[in-house]
Design a protein around this motif. Structure first.
Motif, mmCIF file in Angstrom:
data_model
loop_
_atom_site.group_PDB
_atom_site.id
_atom_site.type_symbol
_atom_site.label_atom_id
_atom_site.label_comp_id
_atom_site.label_asym_id
_atom_site.label_seq_id
_atom_site.Cartn_x
_atom_site.Cartn_y
_atom_site.Cartn_z
ATOM 1 N N GLU A 183 0.828 -1.217 0.000
ATOM 2 C CA GLU A 183 0.000 0.000 0.000
ATOM 3 C C GLU A 183 0.862 1.266 0.000
ATOM 4 O OE1 GLU A 183 -3.025 0.014 2.995
ATOM 5 O OE2 GLU A 183 -3.362 -2.151 2.826
ATOM 6 N N PRO A 184 0.642 2.164 -0.987
ATOM 7 C CA PRO A 184 1.416 3.411 -1.076
ATOM 8 C C PRO A 184 1.260 4.306 0.156
ATOM 9 C CG PRO A 184 0.214 3.005 -3.107
ATOM 10 C CD PRO A 184 -0.286 2.009 -2.102
ATOM 11 N N GLU A 185 0.064 4.303 0.755
ATOM 12 C CA GLU A 185 -0.177 5.133 1.944
ATOM 13 C C GLU A 185 0.767 4.765 3.086
ATOM 14 O OE1 GLU A 185 -2.507 3.510 0.340
ATOM 15 O OE2 GLU A 185 -4.003 4.968 -0.371
ATOM 16 N N LYS A 186 0.906 3.461 3.306
ATOM 17 C CA LYS A 186 1.771 2.989 4.394
ATOM 18 C C LYS A 186 3.242 3.265 4.076
ATOM 19 C CE LYS A 186 -1.940 1.190 6.270
ATOM 20 N NZ LYS A 186 -2.893 1.462 5.168
ATOM 21 N N GLN A 187 3.594 3.168 2.798
ATOM 22 C CA GLN A 187 4.978 3.430 2.390
ATOM 23 C C GLN A 187 5.343 4.893 2.616
ATOM 24 O OE1 GLN A 187 4.913 2.122 -1.675
ATOM 25 N NE2 GLN A 187 4.759 -0.057 -1.139
ATOM 26 N N LEU A 188 4.416 5.789 2.268
ATOM 27 C CA LEU A 188 4.665 7.218 2.474
ATOM 28 C C LEU A 188 4.721 7.536 3.968
ATOM 29 C CD1 LEU A 188 5.065 9.965 1.155
ATOM 30 C CD2 LEU A 188 2.580 10.289 1.203
ATOM 31 N N PHE A 189 3.892 6.854 4.744
ATOM 32 C CA PHE A 189 3.901 7.033 6.206
ATOM 33 C C PHE A 189 5.264 6.649 6.775
ATOM 34 C CE2 PHE A 189 3.477 5.201 10.450
ATOM 35 C CZ PHE A 189 2.798 6.209 11.133
ATOM 36 N N ALA A 190 5.782 5.492 6.366
ATOM 37 C CA ALA A 190 7.081 5.014 6.854
ATOM 38 C C ALA A 190 8.197 5.962 6.433
ATOM 39 C CB ALA A 190 7.346 3.607 6.325
ATOM 40 N N LEU A 191 8.141 6.421 5.179
ATOM 41 C CA LEU A 191 9.142 7.343 4.674
ATOM 42 C C LEU A 191 9.136 8.651 5.467
ATOM 43 C CD1 LEU A 191 11.232 8.052 2.434
ATOM 44 C CD2 LEU A 191 9.321 8.969 1.110
ATOM 45 N N CYS A 192 7.941 9.148 5.741
ATOM 46 C CA CYS A 192 7.773 10.386 6.496
ATOM 47 C C CYS A 192 8.327 10.227 7.916
ATOM 48 C CB CYS A 192 6.287 10.736 6.538
ATOM 49 S SG CYS A 192 5.937 12.385 7.162
ATOM 50 N N LEU A 193 8.033 9.098 8.526
ATOM 51 C CA LEU A 193 8.480 8.823 9.893
ATOM 52 C C LEU A 193 10.009 8.762 9.973
ATOM 53 C CD1 LEU A 193 6.709 8.271 12.433
ATOM 54 C CD2 LEU A 193 7.219 5.850 12.126
ATOM 55 N N ILE A 194 10.617 8.079 9.014
ATOM 56 C CA ILE A 194 12.078 7.923 8.991
ATOM 57 C C ILE A 194 12.759 9.264 8.721
ATOM 58 C CG2 ILE A 194 14.023 6.878 7.731
ATOM 59 C CD1 ILE A 194 12.143 4.432 7.278
ATOM 60 N N LEU A 195 12.238 10.003 7.743
ATOM 61 C CA LEU A 195 12.827 11.296 7.384
ATOM 62 C C LEU A 195 12.758 12.272 8.551
ATOM 63 C CD1 LEU A 195 14.045 13.253 5.343
ATOM 64 C CD2 LEU A 195 11.721 13.754 4.532
ATOM 65 N N ALA A 196 11.596 12.349 9.201
ATOM 66 C CA ALA A 196 11.435 13.252 10.343
ATOM 67 C C ALA A 196 12.378 12.866 11.474
ATOM 68 C CB ALA A 196 9.981 13.223 10.833
ATOM 69 N N GLY A 197 12.468 11.565 11.749
ATOM 70 C CA GLY A 197 13.350 11.079 12.809
ATOM 71 C C GLY A 197 14.809 11.423 12.544
ATOM 72 N N MET A 198 15.256 11.235 11.310
ATOM 73 C CA MET A 198 16.649 11.511 10.950
ATOM 74 C C MET A 198 16.968 13.006 11.067
ATOM 75 S SD MET A 198 17.073 8.946 7.677
ATOM 76 C CE MET A 198 18.700 9.552 7.249
ATOM 77 N N LEU A 199 16.037 13.847 10.619
ATOM 78 C CA LEU A 199 16.252 15.295 10.692
ATOM 79 C C LEU A 199 16.286 15.782 12.138
ATOM 80 C CD1 LEU A 199 13.952 16.526 7.767
ATOM 81 C CD2 LEU A 199 16.454 16.455 7.794
ATOM 82 N N ILE A 200 15.393 15.223 12.965
ATOM 83 C CA ILE A 200 15.343 15.619 14.381
ATOM 84 C C ILE A 200 16.604 15.166 15.110
ATOM 85 C CG2 ILE A 200 14.145 15.210 16.580
ATOM 86 C CD1 ILE A 200 11.523 15.121 14.919
ATOM 87 N N ILE A 201 17.065 13.944 14.816
ATOM 88 C CA ILE A 201 18.294 13.428 15.434
ATOM 89 C C ILE A 201 19.488 14.312 15.079
ATOM 90 C CG2 ILE A 201 19.967 11.514 15.380
ATOM 91 C CD1 ILE A 201 17.499 9.646 15.061
#
Length: 432
Positions: A183-201
């Motif tokens: 599902e593309p929705e879940k893929q975009l969710f995971a991508l968003c979560l990882i990107l936000a986490g990396m930027l915050i770290i």
């Protein structure tokens, strides 16, 4: 040089900004982040009133979009210059469905009746917020319970994020992880979560706003971001302006019930959101009390009056303000930026409403994490405080209501503390 210092001093006086502590860039990014996460209310508010009033007195849903944006902008601007806190104010979702679903649909009253109840509630809340009652209400909540409210709000925000992303159903069951492959929705969710986490770290300024922007753009080829146009002329808000109904129903039992219910939800939502978003930051004291809490309540109260006048449901401080606080927002400049965005949204609604739900869901989940640390302030060794605190967290998460969680926790604490006090007095008498 002197002119520059005067300008800095003016900014400090208006927004509570200190150039040695705060960053204008950070505050602006925080305000943008808050807005894009809560922009959904602009679409949600008109949809909630579709069909209300019937053919004879149909609710003007087109005007509702403009009215919502205007009252949100004015209320959030007031929060910026008076309370000087990074909280955004807009029509509350819970109150939105209480008024459209319960008052107008179940009870069968007109939307004019509902606006009258909102206006009266705003007047009463304003009187209470400027009196000593507000202090008594807040003081009755000990630090353990205040901390539990913050943790409960964190879990509540996380659950909203998961539901917004389609990762949790209404029965709170989590979907299969295999769906992330198909599902593309879940893929975009995971991508968003990882990107936000990396930027915050990596402590990147504007991490949340950058994540939302990048994820929304990536959503275009994935078929999840739909932008049909950029500019759209808004409908006039005049059909909703001052549409209160001053008939004999104003002095009815039903009006009293509606006003008290709205007041109850509004007041405790304000307290819960403020403690949850600001309670574990530099904007609170060591005892968990939020600085300028009285000003926050006064802004929310006045905003409720504005809601009745503009024809929207009751305004309250938004839980999504946590996105701006997590981004580093600490002053009124954050909420001022959000207010400007609401004004721009009146003309550029297609852009703001194009942000996929999975993106805002991922951001809400990321933002909720920084609220969980408040659990260290809960006195788990004392059952009088520990049990009510746990109940607050559970009730907020399960019922999806901040006010319900606070009420259950405070009542339980009152019963337990009274019992403990009686037991202590009895023990002292026996010793004598």
């Amino acid at each position: 040089m002197k002119k520059e210092k005067k300008n800095i001093r003016r900014i400090h006086n208006v927004f509570g900004f200190r150039h040695k502590v705060h960053s204008v860039k950070t505050e602006i990014f925080a305000g943008l982040s808050t807005f894009v996460v809560m922009a959904y209310i602009l679409a949600l508010a008109p949809n909630a009133f579709k069909g209300i009033g019937g053919a004879e007195d149909a609710f003007p849903t087109g005007a509702m979009f403009t009215a919502t944006a205007l009252v949100s902008a004015l209320s959030t601007m007031l929060m910026a210059v008076y309370a000087k806190r990074p909280l955004a104010v807009a029509p509350g979702v819970g109150l939105l469905y209480f008024i459209s679903g319960t008052v107008c649909t179940t009870m069968g009253y007109s939307w004019h009746f509902a606006l009258t109840a909102i206006f009266i509630e705003g007047v009463i809340f304003t009187i209470l917020s400027f009196s000593s009652w507000r202090t008594l209400i807040i003081e009755c909540i000990p630090i353990s319970l205040r901390s539990a409210i913050g943790v409960g709000v964190g879990f509540f925000l996380a659950s909203l994020g998961l539901k917004s992303a389609g990762l949790a159903t209404s029965s709170t069951s989590i979907v299969s992880l295999a769906s992330f492959v198909t599902e593309p929705e879940k893929q975009l969710f995971a991508l968003c979560l990882i990107l936000a986490g990396m930027l915050i770290i990596n402590k990147v300024r504007g991490a949340i706003f950058i994540t939302i922007t990048v994820a929304t753009i990536i959503g275009i080829p994935m078929g999840l971001t739909h932008i049909d146009s950029v500019i759209k002329m808004p409908e006039s808000p005049l059909p909703l302006l001052c549409q209160m109904e001053w008939s004999s129903d104003v002095v009815s039992i039903d009006m009293l019930v509606c006003v008290i219910s709205i007041l109850f939800l509004d007041m405790f939502d304000t307290i819960g959101t403020s403690l949850g978003v600001l309670g574990n930051s530099s904007m609170s004291r060591p005892n968990g009390r939020v600085i300028r809490m009285s000003h926050i309540m006064q802004v929310d109260a006045i905003s409720s009056i504005l809601s009745g006048i503009f024809g929207t449901t009751t305004c309250t401080s938004y839980l999504e303000s946590a996105a701006g606080v997590a981004e580093g927002g600490r002053t009124g400049i954050t909420s001022f930026t959000t207010a400007i965005c609401f004004i721009l949204a009146i003309f550029a609604s297609p852009i703001f409403l194009a942000i996929p739900g999975v993106v805002t869901g991922a951001i809400m989940l990321i933002v909720s994490f920084h609220m969980f640390s408040a659990i260290r302030h809960i006195n788990l060794s004392n059952p009088v405080e520990a049990i009510p605190s746990v109940l607050i967290i559970l009730m907020m998460t399960i019922t999806g209501s901040i006010s319900d969680g606070i009420v259950v926790g405070v009542i339980t604490y009152a019963v337990f503390s009274t019992f403990a006090e009686l037991k202590r007095d009895k023990g002292q008498k026996t010793t004598r």
